[in-house]
Design a protein around this motif. Structure first.
Motif, mmCIF file in Angstrom:
data_model
loop_
_atom_site.group_PDB
_atom_site.id
_atom_site.type_symbol
_atom_site.label_atom_id
_atom_site.label_comp_id
_atom_site.label_asym_id
_atom_site.label_seq_id
_atom_site.Cartn_x
_atom_site.Cartn_y
_atom_site.Cartn_z
ATOM 1 N N GLN A 42 34.536 37.163 40.931
ATOM 2 C CA GLN A 42 35.456 38.499 40.695
ATOM 3 C C GLN A 42 35.837 38.551 39.259
ATOM 4 O O GLN A 42 35.897 39.734 38.904
ATOM 5 N N VAL A 82 31.184 38.102 47.268
ATOM 6 C CA VAL A 82 31.039 38.808 46.340
ATOM 7 C C VAL A 82 29.742 38.782 45.991
ATOM 8 O O VAL A 82 29.173 37.702 45.733
ATOM 9 N N MET A 117 33.893 32.483 44.468
ATOM 10 C CA MET A 117 34.184 33.872 44.631
ATOM 11 C C MET A 117 34.932 34.129 43.430
ATOM 12 O O MET A 117 35.036 35.308 42.971
ATOM 13 N N VAL A 167 36.356 42.071 47.685
ATOM 14 C CA VAL A 167 35.102 41.278 47.771
ATOM 15 C C VAL A 167 34.081 42.466 48.441
ATOM 16 O O VAL A 167 34.529 43.580 48.674
ATOM 17 N N SER A 168 32.762 41.970 48.522
ATOM 18 C CA SER A 168 31.925 42.997 48.865
ATOM 19 C C SER A 168 31.796 42.927 50.391
ATOM 20 O O SER A 168 31.424 44.149 50.975
ATOM 21 N N THR A 223 35.609 42.655 39.758
ATOM 22 C CA THR A 223 36.058 43.325 40.946
ATOM 23 C C THR A 223 37.564 42.928 41.324
ATOM 24 O O THR A 223 37.932 43.754 42.382
ATOM 25 N N ALA A 256 34.411 48.796 48.447
ATOM 26 C CA ALA A 256 34.542 47.089 48.581
ATOM 27 C C ALA A 256 35.776 46.973 49.623
ATOM 28 O O ALA A 256 36.423 47.873 49.584
#
Length: 415
Positions: free
Chosen positions: A213, A98, A209, A222-223, A218, A74
């Protein structure tokens, strides 16, 4: 004068006379065949163009022109990466996201979905999702409020609307002292969107977002980043520039790569349909061969008289070429006119036929879009018309050459 006499006779042979009504009937069927073939080609190619444009527009309404991700991991420093990619003059906006798979549960209904965590204020300049909201607004997603925006078909399948609550279950398993447990959180529906593409309307949900998360654990990662460009067709070049500038740790993929197989399949289908329908035009055009062969046989006496009056073999050949080309020209012109008329009014004709038949040709749950689009490309129309005319011309050459080889003495022997 010689050219005038060739045109006069050539055009006269296209009209029906008492002796050659069957020949004129064959000519009429050739004209009808060319008309139908040209009409079908123009309509089908226009519909294929419309499909390609509609799908591209709807896909890009949900996906980015370019997506930047980390190679195998990520993005932890997405703010700095966003600043670097925004330095490219072709990039208009950038938004982090994400993305993960999840299960949505409401009452007794359960459905899987792609869950995308977004920053609403950053997402709006990148995609058109805000313009396709049926209920609520994308701004209704606030950090810590655990709101969710659903596609219209997904909301219907779950039986929920704005204000209803549902359970979002993560596909990841959280390890606890009592064993593995699925992460889950209750969300409130704050909006429903419909982009008109069933794949997205049925399988996409959006949350803030920060909430994504927190749910997917995560952290601050972020993706990836989603980018909007000033020109969608410059995406491959911009993606190459970004891959060079960002280095090996990052990967930039443009929309043509992420949907390459899809659009390649459409292009192949378009080419195959053009070839198949061109055979209809070819068959109709080569009916002109049989028409002219019968006409030459019927007019051998006329040919012999013209030859004895001083007409050259080239003039005789020109007469029958004019006859065949005129047949092809009429069929092509009528076919182009009818094809353009249908292609320009396909949005009216198809619903009328559906209402008349009591059925829907393109159900939304089967096809990507539920309406038959059309985009008339005059370049395609010109190509189709030129092809039909060329085939008609080629079909005249052999019969016209045979006519020019008729010997006056043999032709008048039994007259």
């Amino acid at each position: 004068m010689r050219r005038t006499f060739e045109w006069m006779i050539g055009l006269r042979y296209t009209r029906a006379k008492r002796r050659n009504r069957f020949v004129s009937f064959i000519s009429a069927t050739s004209i009808i065949g060319i008309t139908l073939g040209v009409t079908a080609l123009i309509v089908v190619i226009s519909v294929m163009n419309g499909f390609q444009d509609e799908l591209r527009e709807r896909i890009l309404g949900m996906t980015a022109h370019v997506t930047v991700t980390g190679r195998g991991e990520a993005l932890a420093d997405w703010e700095s990466v966003s600043e670097r990619v925004s330095a490219n003059p072709a990039v208009q906006a950038a938004a982090p996201y994400v993305q993960a798979e999840g299960m949505l549960s409401a009452e007794e209904e359960v459905s899987g979905a792609i869950v995308r965590g977004i920053e609403p204020e950053l997402e709006t300049p990148v995609t058109d999702i805000g313009a396709h909201m049926q209920e609520g607004a994308l701004d209704g997603l606030e950090a810590g409020e655990f709101g969710i925006v659903l596609g219209s078909a997904l909301a219907r399948s779950l039986g929920v609307g704005v204000g209803d609550r549902l359970m979002l279950i993560s596909a990841d398993v959280a390890v606890t002292p009592v064993g593995g447990m699925l992460r889950q959180r209750r969300f409130t529906v704050v909006g429903v969107f419909e982009v008109g593409m069933y794949e997205y309307d049925r399988g996409t949900a959006m949350i803030h977002m920060a909430d994504a998360q927190a749910l997917f654990r995560t952290g601050q990662e972020v993706s990836g980043l989603r980018l909007k460009l000033d020109d969608i067709f410059s995406a491959p070049a911009v993606a190459r520039d970004l891959n060079r500038d960002l280095g090996y740790s990052y990967a930039a993929q443009d929309w043509t790569q992420s949907n390459a197989n899809f659009f390649r399949a459409i292009q192949i289908e378009r080419t195959v349909m053009f070839i198949i329908l061109s055979l209809i035009v070819a068959v109709a055009a080569f009916n002109i061969v049989s028409t002219l062969v019968m006409l030459v046989t019927d007019k051998q006496g006329d040919i012999a008289i013209l030859r004895t009056l001083g007409a050259s073999p080239a003039s005789i050949m020109t007469i029958f070429i004019i006859t065949g080309v005129f047949i092809g020209l009429i069929g092509t012109a009528v076919g182009v006119g009818v094809g353009v008329l249908i292609a320009e009014n396909i949005d009216v004709i198809v619903p009328w036929i559906e209402n008349l038949a009591g059925t829907q040709f393109m159900p939304a749950d089967v096809y990507y879009i539920s309406e038959v689009p059309s985009r008339l490309d005059w370049g395609d129309v010109g190509l189709i018309g030129l092809m039909a005319f060329a085939l008609s011309f080629l079909a005249t050459l052999y019969p016209a050459w045979r006519a020019s080889r008729v010997q006056p003495a043999q032709a008048l022997r039994y007259e």
